[in-house]
Design a protein around this motif. Structure first.
Motif, PDB file in Angstrom:
ATOM      1  N   PHE A  12     -13.947  -8.678  12.595  1.00  0.00           N
ATOM      2  CA  PHE A  12     -14.864  -8.693  13.729  1.00  0.00           C
ATOM      3  C   PHE A  12     -15.286  -7.257  14.082  1.00  0.00           C
ATOM      4  N   HIS A  13     -14.280  -6.373  14.173  1.00  0.00           N
ATOM      5  CA  HIS A  13     -14.580  -4.993  14.562  1.00  0.00           C
ATOM      6  C   HIS A  13     -15.188  -4.238  13.384  1.00  0.00           C
ATOM      7  N   GLY A  14     -16.186  -3.414  13.692  1.00  0.00           N
ATOM      8  CA  GLY A  14     -16.828  -2.637  12.638  1.00  0.00           C
ATOM      9  C   GLY A  14     -17.964  -3.389  11.962  1.00  0.00           C
ATOM     10  N   VAL A  15     -18.211  -4.623  12.424  1.00  0.00           N
ATOM     11  CA  VAL A  15     -19.309  -5.396  11.831  1.00  0.00           C
ATOM     12  C   VAL A  15     -20.428  -5.523  12.872  1.00  0.00           C
ATOM     13  N   ASP A  16     -20.377  -4.656  13.880  1.00  0.00           N
ATOM     14  CA  ASP A  16     -21.306  -4.789  14.993  1.00  0.00           C
ATOM     15  C   ASP A  16     -22.285  -3.613  15.083  1.00  0.00           C
ATOM     16  N   SER A  17     -22.349  -2.805  14.040  1.00  0.00           N
ATOM     17  CA  SER A  17     -23.241  -1.657  14.102  1.00  0.00           C
ATOM     18  C   SER A  17     -24.537  -1.991  13.384  1.00  0.00           C
ATOM     19  N   SER A  18     -25.659  -1.971  14.155  1.00  0.00           N
ATOM     20  CA  SER A  18     -26.927  -2.345  13.522  1.00  0.00           C
ATOM     21  C   SER A  18     -27.259  -1.361  12.404  1.00  0.00           C
TER      22      SER A  18
END
Ligand SMILES: C[S@@+](CC[C@H](N)C(=O)[O-])C[C@H]1O[C@@H](n2cnc3c(N)ncnc32)[C@H](O)[C@@H]1O
Length: 291
Positions: free
Chosen positions: A34-40
């Motif tokens: 989940f974390h680190g997969v939220d950067s456009s």
């Protein structure tokens, strides 16, 4: 950009906040990350070329492809390769490895002395340095002469596993400041014109590597029991539901009295779990109760 203006072929495909969230949900649903997969920026840079290769013009179309196309599962595996972090190196988190060698291994050697068999998993092993480190520590301990030893590296990524299986590494794998390389466990070799060090047969012969999604409880159940599981720097990238599923699966896979060792910034504090805490001199580890 006006309504009629088309993006130039070289321009990155833009991604909206909704599209980021949708991709994040797809990746989390598959592997828990989940974390680190939220950067456009990261999604645009890493996945943009894949959209173009598939002839898709938006991330919404790409998500639909991942969910619905016959080739969706294969493409999703590529997404996970692109977005997950595979950083690792030999003898990472030395204080914990000292606790493992000096406090945990003697206890296990005592308990398993009748069976003379020991199985340890490196769950989320990446390119294999952690599994080989564990194997070297088992050999160095001198406690298991004549035992059947198995270190099993598990990872969702096929790419990292092929590196792990070959077992040859460049200098970045040896960046631990405290590393005292046991020279007899490596031989110098050349890979693509680079000088590397290949793990010796003696160590490789007790290690094996398998592709496995840690969220797949049935697949974990089929592996057979483990005496100890290292799962370091994996759960930190996951949401609470995935962490709970994986920790429960580890509990069921461990023999009674078996240990779980997490990374230094990971713990089970906010998780309801059946594990007991074991306070060692140098570390806090988790154990499946004996009774
Ligand atoms: C940062 S590396 C950790 C490597 C090693 N454990 C260490 O601490 O040096 C995390 C690894 O976990 C793997 N991983 C992430 N999600 C996974 C899943 N659901 N099942 C199996 N492996 C997973 C990634 O592919 C990656 O290789």
């Amino acid at each position: 950009m006006g309504d009629t203006e088309q993006p130039s072929p070289g321009a990155p495909v833009r991604i909206s906040a909704e599209e980021v969230a949708e991709l994040q949900a797809i990746v989390e649903g598959c592997c828990g990350v989940f974390h680190g997969v939220d950067s456009s920026y990261k999604l645009q840079r890493r996945l943009g070329p894949r959209l173009k290769a598939l002839g898709l013009s938006s991330f919404a179309e790409y998500s639909k492809y991942l969910r619905e196309a016959a080739d969706g599962p294969h493409e999703l595996a590529e997404v996970i390769e692109e977005l997950t972090t595979h950083e690792t190196y030999f003898f990472r988190e030395q204080f914990q490895l000292d606790a493992f060698s000096q406090e945990v291994l003697p206890a296990i050697a005592q308990r398993r002395r009748a069976a003379q068999r020991l199985t340890i998993w490196s769950a989320g092993c990446s390119t294999g340095e952690e599994a080989y480190t564990i194997a070297m520590l088992l050999l160095e301990s001198g406690l298991f002469s004549g035992w059947r030893l198995e270190v099993v590296g598990l990872d969702i990524s096929r790419k990292v596993l092929s590196t792990a299986r070959y077992g040859a590494y460049g200098s970045s794998s040896f960046r631990s400041p405290s590393i005292v390389l046991p020279g007899r466990y490596f031989t110098e070799c050349e890979v693509d014109g680079r000088t590397c060090h290949r793990v010796a047969d003696e160590v490789r012969s007790i290690c094996s590597f398998r592709q496995l999604n840690l969220l797949d409880r049935a697949a974990i159940g089929r592996l057979g029991p483990a005496d100890l599981i290292f799962c370091r720097n994996v759960l930190i990238y996951m949401g609470a539901a995935a962490r709970r599923t994986i920790v429960d699966a580890f509990y069921d896979a461990l023999v009674p009295g078996g240990y779980l060792l997490l990374g230094h910034s990971e713990n089970l504090l906010n998780l309801e779990t059946r594990f007991e805490n074991v306070h060692l001199d140098r570390d806090l580890v988790y154990r499946r109760p004996i009774a």
